[in-house]
Write an enzyme that holds these catalytic residues in place. Structure first.
Site, PDB file in Angstrom:
ATOM      1  CG  ASP A 121      -2.029   0.947   0.961  1.00 29.56           C
ATOM      2  OD1 ASP A 121      -3.234   0.314   0.965  1.00 29.56           O
ATOM      3  OD2 ASP A 121      -1.814   2.006   1.155  1.00 29.56           O
ATOM      4  CB  ILE A 122       0.697   4.500  -1.798  1.00 28.22           C
ATOM      5  CG1 ILE A 122       1.653   5.568  -1.847  1.00 28.22           C
ATOM      6  CG2 ILE A 122      -0.643   4.857  -1.230  1.00 28.22           C
ATOM      7  CD1 ILE A 122       1.295   6.641  -3.070  1.00 28.22           C
ATOM      8  CG  ASP A 151       3.143   5.262  -5.768  1.00 33.07           C
ATOM      9  OD1 ASP A 151       2.235   4.622  -6.420  1.00 33.07           O
ATOM     10  OD2 ASP A 151       3.381   6.286  -5.568  1.00 33.07           O
ATOM     11  CB  SER A 181     -15.406   0.961 -10.369  1.00 28.07           C
ATOM     12  OG  SER A 181     -16.807   1.795 -10.061  1.00 28.07           O
ATOM     13  CE1 TYR A 221     -12.122   5.478  -8.795  1.00 33.33           C
ATOM     14  CE2 TYR A 221     -14.109   5.040  -9.854  1.00 33.33           C
ATOM     15  CZ  TYR A 221     -13.386   4.783  -8.716  1.00 33.33           C
ATOM     16  OH  TYR A 221     -13.241   3.828  -8.125  1.00 33.33           O
ATOM     17  CB  VAL A 225     -17.467  -0.671  -1.409  1.00 34.90           C
ATOM     18  CG1 VAL A 225     -17.085  -1.809  -0.524  1.00 34.90           C
ATOM     19  CG2 VAL A 225     -17.461  -1.404  -3.165  1.00 34.90           C
TER      20      VAL A 225
HETATM   21  N1  LIG Z   1     -15.447   2.424  -2.354  1.00 35.81           N
HETATM   22  C1  LIG Z   1     -16.026   2.353  -3.836  1.00 35.81           C
HETATM   23  O1  LIG Z   1     -17.205   2.773  -3.513  1.00 35.81           O
HETATM   24  C2  LIG Z   1     -15.519   1.666  -4.614  1.00 35.81           C
HETATM   25  C3  LIG Z   1     -16.548   1.242  -5.653  1.00 35.81           C
HETATM   26  C4  LIG Z   1     -15.919   0.651  -6.837  1.00 35.81           C
HETATM   27  C5  LIG Z   1     -14.620   0.434  -6.951  1.00 35.81           C
HETATM   28  N2  LIG Z   1     -13.766   0.836  -5.926  1.00 35.81           N
HETATM   29  C6  LIG Z   1     -12.288   0.580  -6.188  1.00 35.81           C
HETATM   30  O2  LIG Z   1     -12.163  -0.545  -5.246  1.00 35.81           O
HETATM   31  C7  LIG Z   1     -10.719  -0.514  -4.895  1.00 35.81           C
HETATM   32  C8  LIG Z   1     -10.244  -0.449  -3.408  1.00 35.81           C
HETATM   33  O3  LIG Z   1     -10.856   0.867  -2.765  1.00 35.81           O
HETATM   34  P1  LIG Z   1     -11.425   0.927  -1.575  1.00 35.81           P
HETATM   35  O4  LIG Z   1     -12.915   1.130  -1.876  1.00 35.81           O
HETATM   36  O5  LIG Z   1     -11.005  -0.165  -0.630  1.00 35.81           O
HETATM   37  O6  LIG Z   1     -10.834   2.464  -0.777  1.00 35.81           O
HETATM   38  P2  LIG Z   1      -9.991   2.683   0.123  1.00 35.81           P
HETATM   39  O7  LIG Z   1      -9.632   3.937  -0.040  1.00 35.81           O
HETATM   40  O8  LIG Z   1     -10.312   2.244   1.422  1.00 35.81           O
HETATM   41  O9  LIG Z   1      -8.550   1.596  -0.156  1.00 35.81           O
HETATM   42  C9  LIG Z   1      -7.612   1.952  -1.490  1.00 35.81           C
HETATM   43  C10 LIG Z   1      -6.272   1.460  -0.740  1.00 35.81           C
HETATM   44  O10 LIG Z   1      -5.455   1.824  -1.947  1.00 35.81           O
HETATM   45  C11 LIG Z   1      -4.489   2.352  -1.528  1.00 35.81           C
HETATM   46  N3  LIG Z   1      -3.679   3.256  -2.628  1.00 35.81           N
HETATM   47  C12 LIG Z   1      -3.966   4.146  -3.410  1.00 35.81           C
HETATM   48  N4  LIG Z   1      -3.207   4.601  -4.286  1.00 35.81           N
HETATM   49  C13 LIG Z   1      -2.030   3.707  -4.053  1.00 35.81           C
HETATM   50  C14 LIG Z   1      -0.774   3.589  -4.876  1.00 35.81           C
HETATM   51  N5  LIG Z   1      -0.501   4.441  -5.730  1.00 35.81           N
HETATM   52  N6  LIG Z   1      -0.284   2.529  -4.490  1.00 35.81           N
HETATM   53  C15 LIG Z   1      -0.476   1.754  -3.712  1.00 35.81           C
HETATM   54  N7  LIG Z   1      -1.707   1.777  -2.915  1.00 35.81           N
HETATM   55  C16 LIG Z   1      -2.458   2.893  -2.891  1.00 35.81           C
HETATM   56  C17 LIG Z   1      -4.819   3.344  -0.627  1.00 35.81           C
HETATM   57  O11 LIG Z   1      -3.894   3.795   0.347  1.00 35.81           O
HETATM   58  C18 LIG Z   1      -5.900   2.609   0.221  1.00 35.81           C
HETATM   59  O12 LIG Z   1      -5.371   1.986   1.314  1.00 35.81           O
HETATM   60  C19 LIG Z   1      -9.986   0.791  -5.762  1.00 35.81           C
HETATM   61  O13 LIG Z   1      -9.558   0.426  -6.736  1.00 35.81           O
HETATM   62  C20 LIG Z   1     -11.328   1.428  -5.951  1.00 35.81           C
HETATM   63  O14 LIG Z   1     -11.217   2.574  -7.240  1.00 35.81           O
HETATM   64  C21 LIG Z   1     -14.149   1.451  -5.030  1.00 35.81           C
END
Ligand SMILES: NC(=O)c1ccc[n+]([C@@H]2O[C@H](COP(=O)([O-])OP(=O)(O)OC[C@H]3O[C@@H](n4cnc5c(N)ncnc54)[C@H](O)[C@@H]3O)[C@@H](O)[C@H]2O)c1
Length: 275
Positions: free
Chosen positions: A37-38, A75, A156, A174, A207
């Site tokens: 994770d970043i 990252d 997504s 996005y 989510v």
């Molecule tokens: N939450 C929603 O509503 C939703 C809906 C559809 C899809 N998504 C997708 O689901 C995936 C997970 O998101 P989430 O909902 O758990 O959100 P979240 O923000 O809780 O988790 C995303 C994680 O990715 C990490 N991250 C971001 N940029 C990074 C990088 N450059 N390198 C390494 N790690 C990095 C963040 O630090 C975070 O821990 C994402 O791809 C998001 O686009 C989310």
């Protein structure tokens, strides 16, 4: 007996949210985890991003399931860093079976930049190039392992339908990234089939994670009523839980889904059916 006994999974964005849930779910089925994770804030992201403590917490939760997790701050935009984390995991666990390209951000045009260029670049670099980097760092190991494998890319509902009327901020980036990874998924599903490596994408609606459950997002949605009107699910729920997405991932990475490849799998409470 777990469905994934003896297997090793590499997960990006593992510190919290869906990545953490996937780590726990796969560990509960017997997999060891290599997670990155970043763990840092990006200046195009308006909500708090994950911390090193979050990543440690994921590792502790995996250990509670009786499995091990090697966690690195890295990252996905940095191919060398992703490779180093994957290689460290291989050195420790000796194999790789499952890859979850999950890391993502919701970027916006924020002061002081005020234009969409940086938000666009953050989105594409993280969620399109970052997924490509993840594939580059892992696929050769899956092939050389000779045991097949399973890759799941987190897209997504925004990777299947454009539920927006906005042309600014990170929204356009996005959507472009989330549609783009479907092309990557299809190309790799075709290219890796002969090695019994399956590649699929998952497409959740909203989510319940800090990406959308934060102080910024509800205000942004309130300021964009046309977009809000397109984000209404068919089923009577506003958000699904991370565990709902993990259940879909588990199906795709286990033998239950052994002949499923090239699939865009929705976990979207019907959102893309109605919008
Ligand atoms: N939450 C929603 O509503 C939703 C809906 C559809 C899809 N998504 C997708 O689901 C995936 C997970 O998101 P989430 O909902 O758990 O959100 P979240 O923000 O809780 O988790 C995303 C994680 O990715 C990490 N991250 C971001 N940029 C990074 C990088 N450059 N390198 C390494 N790690 C990095 C963040 O630090 C975070 O821990 C994402 O791809 C998001 O686009 C989310």
């Amino acid at each position: 007996m777990g469905q994934l006994d003896g297997k090793v999974a590499f997960i990006t964005g593992a510190a919290r949210g869906q990545g953490r849930s996937h780590a726990e779910a796969l560990a509960a089925e017997g997999a060891d985890i290599v997670g990155i994770d970043i763990c840092a804030q990006l200046d195009t992201v308006a909500y708090p991003m994950a911390t090193p403590e979050d990543l440690e917490e994921t590792a502790a939760l995996v250990e509670k399931q009786g499995r091990r997790m090697i966690a690195h701050t890295a990252d996905v935009r940095d191919l060398a860093a992703v490779r180093a984390a994957v290689d460290a995991g291989l050195a420790e666990f000796g194999r790789l079976d499952i890859v979850l390209a999950n890391a993502g951000v919701m970027a916006h045009s924020l002061p002081p930049y005020g234009n969409s260029e940086r938000a666009w670049q953050t989105s594409i670099d993280t969620m399109l190039t970052g997924v490509w980097n993840t594939l580059q760092a892992t696929v050769s190991h899956l092939i050389s392992g000779g045991r097949g494998g399973s890759i799941v890319i987190t897209s997504s509902a925004a990777g299947l339908r454009a539920q927006t009327t906005e042309r600014s901020g990170g929204a356009d980036g996005y959507f472009a990234a989330k549609f783009g990874v479907v092309g990557l998924m299809k190309a790799y599903a075709g290219a890796l089939g002969e090695y019994n490596i399956r590649v699929n994408s998952i497409h959740p609606c909203g989510v319940d994670t800090p990406m959308v459950v934060n102080d910024f997002f509800p205000n942004w949605i309130a300021a964009h009523p046309k977009t809000a009107s397109l984000l209404v699910n068919a089923l009577p729920t506003e958000l699904v839980e991370p565990a709902d997405v993990s259940n879909a991932v588990l199906f795709l990475v286990s033998d239950t889904g052994r002949y499923v490849t090239g699939l865009t799998m929705t976990v979207d409470a019907g959102l893309t059916t109605v919008h």
